[in-house]
Design an enzyme around this catalytic site. Structure first.
Site, PDB file in Angstrom:
ATOM      1  N   CYS A 130      69.261  26.670  42.123  1.00  0.00           N
ATOM      2  CA  CYS A 130      69.961  25.399  41.985  1.00  0.00           C
ATOM      3  C   CYS A 130      70.406  25.203  40.533  1.00  0.00           C
ATOM      4  O   CYS A 130      69.669  25.487  39.606  1.00  0.00           O
ATOM      5  CB  CYS A 130      69.136  24.187  42.385  1.00  0.00           C
ATOM      6  SG  CYS A 130      68.608  24.207  44.086  1.00  0.00           S
TER       7      CYS A 130
ATOM      8  N   ARG B  12      73.187  30.383  40.077  1.00  0.00           N
ATOM      9  CA  ARG B  12      71.833  29.916  40.381  1.00  0.00           C
ATOM     10  C   ARG B  12      71.652  29.545  41.852  1.00  0.00           C
ATOM     11  O   ARG B  12      70.541  29.250  42.302  1.00  0.00           O
ATOM     12  CB  ARG B  12      71.490  28.703  39.514  1.00  0.00           C
ATOM     13  CG  ARG B  12      71.590  28.965  38.029  1.00  0.00           C
ATOM     14  CD  ARG B  12      71.278  27.719  37.249  1.00  0.00           C
ATOM     15  NE  ARG B  12      69.909  27.315  37.452  1.00  0.00           N
ATOM     16  CZ  ARG B  12      68.877  27.762  36.767  1.00  0.00           C
ATOM     17  NH1 ARG B  12      69.070  28.644  35.813  1.00  0.00           N
ATOM     18  NH2 ARG B  12      67.663  27.350  37.014  1.00  0.00           N
TER      19      ARG B  12
ATOM     20  N   TRP C 221      70.569  26.228  46.006  1.00  0.00           N
ATOM     21  CA  TRP C 221      69.960  27.387  46.675  1.00  0.00           C
ATOM     22  C   TRP C 221      68.892  26.784  47.573  1.00  0.00           C
ATOM     23  O   TRP C 221      67.905  26.210  47.091  1.00  0.00           O
ATOM     24  CB  TRP C 221      69.346  28.334  45.647  1.00  0.00           C
ATOM     25  CG  TRP C 221      68.856  29.613  46.228  1.00  0.00           C
ATOM     26  CD1 TRP C 221      69.579  30.737  46.471  1.00  0.00           C
ATOM     27  CD2 TRP C 221      67.516  29.921  46.636  1.00  0.00           C
ATOM     28  NE1 TRP C 221      68.780  31.723  47.013  1.00  0.00           N
ATOM     29  CE2 TRP C 221      67.505  31.237  47.119  1.00  0.00           C
ATOM     30  CE3 TRP C 221      66.320  29.212  46.643  1.00  0.00           C
ATOM     31  CZ2 TRP C 221      66.360  31.866  47.604  1.00  0.00           C
ATOM     32  CZ3 TRP C 221      65.172  29.827  47.121  1.00  0.00           C
ATOM     33  CH2 TRP C 221      65.202  31.144  47.594  1.00  0.00           C
TER      34      TRP C 221
ATOM     35  N   ASN D 100      66.233  20.495  41.114  1.00  0.00           N
ATOM     36  CA  ASN D 100      66.008  21.945  41.203  1.00  0.00           C
ATOM     37  C   ASN D 100      64.498  22.143  41.189  1.00  0.00           C
ATOM     38  O   ASN D 100      63.833  21.731  40.239  1.00  0.00           O
ATOM     39  CB  ASN D 100      66.658  22.620  39.989  1.00  0.00           C
ATOM     40  CG  ASN D 100      66.216  24.059  39.810  1.00  0.00           C
ATOM     41  OD1 ASN D 100      65.832  24.709  40.776  1.00  0.00           O
ATOM     42  ND2 ASN D 100      66.265  24.548  38.589  1.00  0.00           N
ATOM     43  N   GLY D 101      63.953  22.722  42.245  1.00  0.00           N
ATOM     44  CA  GLY D 101      62.505  22.921  42.298  1.00  0.00           C
ATOM     45  C   GLY D 101      61.977  22.634  43.688  1.00  0.00           C
ATOM     46  O   GLY D 101      62.747  22.601  44.651  1.00  0.00           O
TER      47      GLY D 101
ATOM     48  N   GLU E 215      65.347  51.179  41.235  1.00  0.00           N
ATOM     49  CA  GLU E 215      66.369  50.257  40.737  1.00  0.00           C
ATOM     50  C   GLU E 215      67.731  50.553  41.384  1.00  0.00           C
ATOM     51  O   GLU E 215      68.461  49.632  41.758  1.00  0.00           O
ATOM     52  CB  GLU E 215      66.431  50.352  39.201  1.00  0.00           C
ATOM     53  CG  GLU E 215      67.493  49.497  38.523  1.00  0.00           C
ATOM     54  CD  GLU E 215      67.429  48.016  38.826  1.00  0.00           C
ATOM     55  OE1 GLU E 215      66.447  47.537  39.406  1.00  0.00           O
ATOM     56  OE2 GLU E 215      68.416  47.326  38.507  1.00  0.00           O
TER      57      GLU E 215
ATOM     58  N   LYS F 267      69.771  47.825  43.648  1.00  0.00           N
ATOM     59  CA  LYS F 267      71.153  47.412  43.335  1.00  0.00           C
ATOM     60  C   LYS F 267      72.024  47.542  44.571  1.00  0.00           C
ATOM     61  O   LYS F 267      72.810  46.652  44.879  1.00  0.00           O
ATOM     62  CB  LYS F 267      71.756  48.275  42.236  1.00  0.00           C
ATOM     63  CG  LYS F 267      71.613  47.998  40.797  1.00  0.00           C
ATOM     64  CD  LYS F 267      71.784  46.655  40.236  1.00  0.00           C
ATOM     65  CE  LYS F 267      70.704  45.694  40.606  1.00  0.00           C
ATOM     66  NZ  LYS F 267      69.751  45.304  39.615  1.00  0.00           N
TER      67      LYS F 267
ATOM     68  N   GLU G 232      71.039  44.861  47.409  1.00  0.00           N
ATOM     69  CA  GLU G 232      71.261  43.435  47.145  1.00  0.00           C
ATOM     70  C   GLU G 232      72.735  43.057  47.091  1.00  0.00           C
ATOM     71  O   GLU G 232      73.075  41.919  47.398  1.00  0.00           O
ATOM     72  CB  GLU G 232      70.526  42.977  45.892  1.00  0.00           C
ATOM     73  CG  GLU G 232      71.052  43.535  44.602  1.00  0.00           C
ATOM     74  CD  GLU G 232      70.264  43.053  43.387  1.00  0.00           C
ATOM     75  OE1 GLU G 232      69.717  41.947  43.434  1.00  0.00           O
ATOM     76  OE2 GLU G 232      70.224  43.788  42.391  1.00  0.00           O
TER      77      GLU G 232
ATOM     78  N   HIS H 216      55.911  62.650  53.146  1.00  0.00           N
ATOM     79  CA  HIS H 216      54.804  61.946  53.792  1.00  0.00           C
ATOM     80  C   HIS H 216      55.309  60.834  54.706  1.00  0.00           C
ATOM     81  O   HIS H 216      54.558  59.914  55.033  1.00  0.00           O
ATOM     82  CB  HIS H 216      53.857  61.389  52.728  1.00  0.00           C
ATOM     83  CG  HIS H 216      53.233  62.459  51.890  1.00  0.00           C
ATOM     84  ND1 HIS H 216      52.234  63.270  52.348  1.00  0.00           N
ATOM     85  CD2 HIS H 216      53.525  62.892  50.631  1.00  0.00           C
ATOM     86  CE1 HIS H 216      51.899  64.147  51.396  1.00  0.00           C
ATOM     87  NE2 HIS H 216      52.687  63.936  50.350  1.00  0.00           N
TER      88      HIS H 216
ATOM     89  N   LYS I 162      70.064  33.769  40.794  1.00  0.00           N
ATOM     90  CA  LYS I 162      69.767  34.523  39.579  1.00  0.00           C
ATOM     91  C   LYS I 162      68.385  34.223  39.022  1.00  0.00           C
ATOM     92  O   LYS I 162      67.697  35.091  38.533  1.00  0.00           O
ATOM     93  CB  LYS I 162      70.835  34.168  38.539  1.00  0.00           C
ATOM     94  CG  LYS I 162      70.706  34.911  37.239  1.00  0.00           C
ATOM     95  CD  LYS I 162      71.432  36.214  37.302  1.00  0.00           C
ATOM     96  CE  LYS I 162      71.219  37.092  36.109  1.00  0.00           C
ATOM     97  NZ  LYS I 162      71.070  38.498  36.498  1.00  0.00           N
TER      98      LYS I 162
HETATM   99  C1  F6R Z   1      67.869  42.121  40.845  1.00  0.00           C
HETATM  100  C2  F6R Z   1      67.452  40.954  40.108  1.00  0.00           C
HETATM  101  C3  F6R Z   1      66.133  40.370  40.420  1.00  0.00           C
HETATM  102  C4  F6R Z   1      65.446  39.896  39.124  1.00  0.00           C
HETATM  103  C5  F6R Z   1      64.147  39.154  39.465  1.00  0.00           C
HETATM  104  C6  F6R Z   1      63.392  38.762  38.209  1.00  0.00           C
HETATM  105  O1  F6R Z   1      69.109  42.575  40.424  1.00  0.00           O
HETATM  106  O2  F6R Z   1      68.162  40.464  39.283  1.00  0.00           O
HETATM  107  O3  F6R Z   1      65.329  41.259  41.111  1.00  0.00           O
HETATM  108  O4  F6R Z   1      65.191  41.003  38.323  1.00  0.00           O
HETATM  109  O5  F6R Z   1      64.433  38.019  40.211  1.00  0.00           O
HETATM  110  O6  F6R Z   1      64.140  37.907  37.414  1.00  0.00           O
HETATM  111  P1  F6R Z   1      63.825  37.693  35.894  1.00  0.00           P
HETATM  112  O7  F6R Z   1      64.018  38.983  35.198  1.00  0.00           O
HETATM  113  O8  F6R Z   1      64.782  36.650  35.454  1.00  0.00           O
HETATM  114  O9  F6R Z   1      62.393  37.243  35.798  1.00  0.00           O
END
Ligand code: F6R
Length: 612
Positions: A2, A27, A73, A99-100, A485, A489, A492, A508, A607
């Site tokens: 949010c 957000r 969100w 937000n929360g 990673e 990527k 997501e 395995h 984010k």
């Molecule tokens: C993936 C991504 C998330 C963040 C995770 C932690 O691309 O961005 O997996 O890495 O939500 O977020 P931070 O680093 O802000 O604590």
């Protein structure tokens, strides 16, 4: 999760709020809404993105020099118009954005229902605004006092803004656990979840602390008090952010811009820390804790998502170079599993946003048990940066694409510097090797630049695999976190199922998935466990899997085995993650774009994950 923005001052609030909402849309983007106040208090909201709200507002009365807006969100209640913020109190004189999560909302809701309040939405937020109205009516107190009393009854996390019809020149804002920053201009104030909506108007900012309430009045001074009614003097800081950093700068998406920024962002993360001329590493933010780190019985790294992957690389680096035992923990598991922590432990919390709720909770747990807690954060002044005893900023610049790219490589660069610093102080690596790694690290930005020039080839590979349903990413040693990673990527942003696995573990279980339809991305660079990875590639090939390999420039063996290959420049084994990640970011990006996905705002994601 949010985004919140509010404004009071001499200008029209609407354009400032809408521009702010666009900047905060990373957000959350389930619904959006706005509240404007002049003679009347008006709320407009709709399901969907900020652009949907703009369309919805055509022809409506959007006048007013005080207002607030929200992009959501969803946590409680599906993303629809009714659940969108702002929410009105019953008499429609008070409005809130939030937000929360209000954890005790169902108890409060039942009590308010008994007192005659009707709820229109399924949200936890509506409870708070009715409660404020109830207090204003029964206790005959001004809005700021009603907010303060209400917040004393709330359990949970919040960043809220309140506007009230009878207080047409006042914004009330409060925070606990969710971020909130106030911008102070000449005769005007801005409130937002982060500094991006206010960057072009002012560089004087106040980062609110937990349990603080800001009373912002037109043409008056900003007042801050706690929810226990103690006055606090606002601590005004200079904002270090430029408009360029938060705009797309000619790229189609923020994600692409941020991928291309990596030669610069990696360099910035090392600036003033990697001193090639003197052959040393310094990290000012943890100088006071160096001895603690050197003597640590154990280092616990805690993080979520991509930051956790950087933490895995960090774990390998610190054990490898500095010979200190490391455990790498998901914050969400760590905080709830009663871990053994002592005063001799050092906890390293890694977070791009500095706001991730689980990582914040892990920090509090570590502090309560007496550990030294250090942070590696990107966002200056963020909650995690402030909650930790010390730490290092990654200086990657604002990351707006929801999928993390440049923040990851900056985190890995900082962790490399940290490991080298500790290794040098502890004498766990020979001086010549230390110097060799410093030189190799210094050359990384230029090598990243070379990889970025291969985007055409990566796009061609993306075009071949854009329609697959599943994929596997395999790597060993330092390349195992890279595989995780790479898979994250892809899934997501393109919604293709992708699994990252240690290459040798494949036999395995996951090997059962391999057939002629399964693309397998191998990170098969020449340094490290190279020959064994070749055997793993043979195993996949024997089962007709399609092989996309990340190889070291000049490698002929893997090239011959692979269906497609992407070459990356050679470097020290411990630095390979900084290079091998880049083509995987581009591969995911192009596949997602070809599939018509919204790469900057993937579905269901946000984010900054400020809820558990
Ligand atoms: C993936 C991504 C998330 C963040 C995770 C932690 O691309 O961005 O997996 O890495 O939500 O977020 P931070 O680093 O802000 O604590």
């Amino acid at each position: 999760m949010c985004g919140i923005v509010a404004y009071v001052g001499p200008r029209d609030a609407y354009p400032i709020l809408m521009k702010g909402l666009h900047r905060l849309e990373y957000r959350g983007y389930d619904s959006a809404g706005i509240c404007l106040l002049n003679h009347d208090i008006r709320v407009f909201k709709c399901k969907g993105k900020v652009s949907d709200l703009e369309e919805y507002l055509v022809g409506k009365d959007i006048s007013g020099t005080i207002g607030m807006a929200h992009t959501r969100w969803a946590t409680h209640g599906e993303p629809n118009q009714i659940n969108a913020h702002p929410h009105f109190s019953q008499n429609k004189k008070v409005a809130i954005i939030h937000n929360g999560i209000i954890e005790n909302y169902s108890v409060l809701r039942s009590e308010l229902k008994k007192r005659g309040f009707h709820f229109t939405s399924e949200t936890d937020t509506e409870v708070l605004v009715h409660l404020i109205e109830d207090i204003m009516t029964n206790e005959k107190v001004p809005v700021e006092e009603a907010v303060r009393i209400a917040l004393n009854q709330v359990v949970g996390a919040y960043a809220i803004v309140i506007l009230a019809k009878d207080y047409p020149d006042k914004i009330i804002a409060a925070r606990k656990g969710s971020p909130m920053v106030i911008g102070i201009g000449k005769d005007e104030f801005f409130v937002a979840s982060d500094a991006t909506p206010l960057v072009e108007y002012t560089d004087n900012v106040v980062y609110m602390n937990d349990e603080e309430i800001a009373i912002i009045e037109r043409k008056a001074k900003l007042k801050i008090k706690t929810i226990r009614n103690k006055d606090h003097t606002p601590y005004i800081q200079k904002l270090v952010m430029s408009l360029n950093e938060i705009e797309k700068g000619g790229f189609d998406h923020f994600m692409l811009k941020e991928i291309y920024e990596q030669p610069r962002s990696i360099r910035d993360s090392m600036r003033g820390r990697l001193h090639i001329d003197q052959g040393i590493v310094t990290l000012g933010g943890i100088q006071n804790y160096e001895q603690k780190l050197i003597n640590a019985k154990r280092i616990i790294i805690t993080a979520c998502g991509t930051s956790w992957h950087a933490g895995l690389v960090g774990g390998y680096l610190i054990e490898d170079l500095a010979r200190i035992p490391v455990e790498v923990e998901y914050s969400s598991e760590f905080r709830y599993r009663n871990p053994v922590i002592s005063e001799e432990d050092v906890i390293l919390a890694i977070s791009q946003s500095g706001e991730t709720a689980d990582t914040l909770a892990a920090i509090e747990l570590g502090k309560a048990k007496g550990a030294t807690v250090l942070g590696i954060c990107n966002v200056v002044g963020s909650s995690i940066a402030r909650a930790t005893h010390g730490g290092v900023y990654t200086h990657a610049g604002p990351e707006i694409g929801v999928a993390s790219t440049k923040a990851f490589t900056a985190q890995v660069a900082v962790l490399t510097l940290l490991s080298l610093l500790l290794a040098e102080k502890k004498g766990t690596i020979p001086k010549s090797q230390f110097q060799k790694i410093l030189l190799a690290l210094n050359a990384i930005p230029e090598k990243v630049d070379r990889i970025l020039k291969m985007s055409e080839k990566i796009r061609d590979i993306a075009n071949i695999y854009k329609d697959v349903k599943n994929s596997i990413y395999l790597g060993r040693g330092y390349n195992f976190p890279v595989a995780l990673e790479g898979a994250l990527k892809l899934k997501e942003i393109s919604y293709i199922h992708a699994e990252g696995y240690p290459a040798a573990e494949m036999k395995h279980g996951p090997i059962a998935l391999i057939d002629e339809h399964m693309p397998v991305v191998f990170i098969a660079t020449r340094r490290g466990i190279y020959n064994k990875v070749i055997s793993n590639i043979e195993e996949v090939k024997a089962r007709k899997g399609k092989i996309i390999a990340i190889v070291t420039e000049g490698d002929e063996t893997v090239k011959k085995l692979a269906d497609h290959y992407i070459e990356i420049p050679d470097t020290e084994e411990i630095l390979v993650p900084l290079l091998a990640t880049i083509p995987l970011q581009l591969l995911s990006y192009y596949i997602a774009v070809m599939r018509g996905c919204n790469v900057d705002q993937p579905r269901n994601l946000a984010k900054s994950v400020t809820v558990e």
